[in-house]
Design an enzyme around this catalytic site. Sequence first.
Site, PDB file in Angstrom:
ATOM      1  N   ASN A   9       0.865  -1.183   0.000  1.00 15.27           N
ATOM      2  CA  ASN A   9       0.000   0.000   0.000  1.00 15.27           C
ATOM      3  C   ASN A   9       0.902   1.233   0.000  1.00 15.27           C
ATOM      4  OD1 ASN A   9      -1.813   2.032   0.497  1.00 15.27           O
ATOM      5  ND2 ASN A   9      -2.324   1.367   2.586  1.00 15.27           N
TER       6      ASN A   9
ATOM      7  N   LYS B 192       0.113   4.251  -0.335  1.00 11.52           N
ATOM      8  CA  LYS B 192      -0.543   5.442   0.252  1.00 11.52           C
ATOM      9  C   LYS B 192      -0.306   6.656  -0.654  1.00 11.52           C
ATOM     10  CE  LYS B 192      -0.042   3.314   4.725  1.00 11.52           C
ATOM     11  NZ  LYS B 192      -0.017   3.434   6.162  1.00 11.52           N
TER      12      LYS B 192
ATOM     13  N   HIS C 104      -9.442   0.750   4.976  1.00  9.50           N
ATOM     14  CA  HIS C 104      -8.162   0.990   5.662  1.00  9.50           C
ATOM     15  C   HIS C 104      -8.418   1.909   6.854  1.00  9.50           C
ATOM     16  CE1 HIS C 104      -4.106   2.325   6.494  1.00  9.50           C
ATOM     17  NE2 HIS C 104      -3.695   1.251   5.845  1.00  9.50           N
TER      18      HIS C 104
ATOM     19  N   GLU D 223      -6.854   4.337   7.993  1.00  6.55           N
ATOM     20  CA  GLU D 223      -6.686   5.773   7.709  1.00  6.55           C
ATOM     21  C   GLU D 223      -7.939   6.338   7.057  1.00  6.55           C
ATOM     22  OE1 GLU D 223      -2.977   5.466   5.594  1.00  6.55           O
ATOM     23  OE2 GLU D 223      -1.984   4.874   7.447  1.00  6.55           O
TER      24      GLU D 223
ATOM     25  N   GLU E  19      -5.126  -5.293  10.440  1.00 10.31           N
ATOM     26  CA  GLU E  19      -4.123  -4.249  10.654  1.00 10.31           C
ATOM     27  C   GLU E  19      -4.410  -3.533  11.970  1.00 10.31           C
ATOM     28  OE1 GLU E  19      -2.233  -2.970   6.747  1.00 10.31           O
ATOM     29  OE2 GLU E  19      -4.029  -1.763   6.950  1.00 10.31           O
TER      30      GLU E  19
ATOM     31  N   GLY F 194       2.559   2.113  10.828  1.00 10.20           N
ATOM     32  CA  GLY F 194       3.498   3.224  10.711  1.00 10.20           C
ATOM     33  C   GLY F 194       4.155   3.615  12.028  1.00 10.20           C
TER      34      GLY F 194
ATOM     35  N   SER G   4       3.624  -2.274  10.367  1.00  9.13           N
ATOM     36  CA  SER G   4       5.074  -2.297  10.575  1.00  9.13           C
ATOM     37  C   SER G   4       5.689  -3.653  10.256  1.00  9.13           C
ATOM     38  CB  SER G   4       5.421  -1.844  11.998  1.00  9.13           C
ATOM     39  OG  SER G   4       4.983  -0.513  12.189  1.00  9.13           O
TER      40      SER G   4
END
Length: 252
Positions: free
Chosen positions: A9, A11, A96, A98, A168, A174, A213
């Site tokens: 991904n 992003k 996702h 985010e 996730e 991240g 991560s």
Amino acid sequence: MRRKIVAGNWKMNTTPVEGVELAKAVAAGKGEVCPCVDFIVAPPFTHLSEVVKATRGTGIAVSAQNCADEAKGAYTGEVSAAMIASLGVEYVILGHSERRQYYGETSATLNKKMALALANGLRPIYCVGENLAEREAGKHLDVVTAQIEEVVYNLTPEQFANVIVAYEPVWAIGTGKTATAEQAQEIHAHIREVLRKKFGAAAEQTPILYGGSCKPSNAAELFAKPDVDGGLIGGASLVAADFLAIGKGFAK
Ligand code: PEP
């Protein structure tokens, strides 16, 4: 046997030129990785067409990172599932964290996106995962159960056969903190059980990817777990050598 999948991904990173270079570098190194691994790259919308062309015939598949929750019309700035599919894109990441966190995506939105993606022949990579407070309160299993029940349970068996799930944990995305292989296995096995309750034996075929991560140094340990079928990789997917090294987490 479930296929192994390593999906990147990207992003909101790379220009189209950089994205094509990155995709080509992944394609060039793929031969060093077990042929049991399917690689997917998910560039921004602006690069999809060029990356599809650059990866044609290489065995690398392309995913979008999102799609609109409406089919077409007056929705300024949106990109429909049909537009994405028309480029030769095969997958779309949906839900996702985010998107849930920064763009207010709810299960209601995601039900519409899943239906449109599937109707247009895109395979959804549906993301679930708890945040830190939910993990610390011991609610992680309940959170992912609800995220699956509220969306995936609305699919027909035919639609479900095309779904990939990505677990996730938000606290690992991240942050450099990775779930331990044991934590990942616990929740992946739970997700499969939740899927089995609704879809029976078909749940055995669903790839469940770990994301958060994931890097070359921890991929093999995570991927060794029986219900971890690969990874959805953020930061490390922007460096071809690291992305490929994660793929090598599956022994050749
Ligand atoms: C992601 O956002 O899908 C992700 C897994 O990010 P990272 O690998 O950078 O934690």
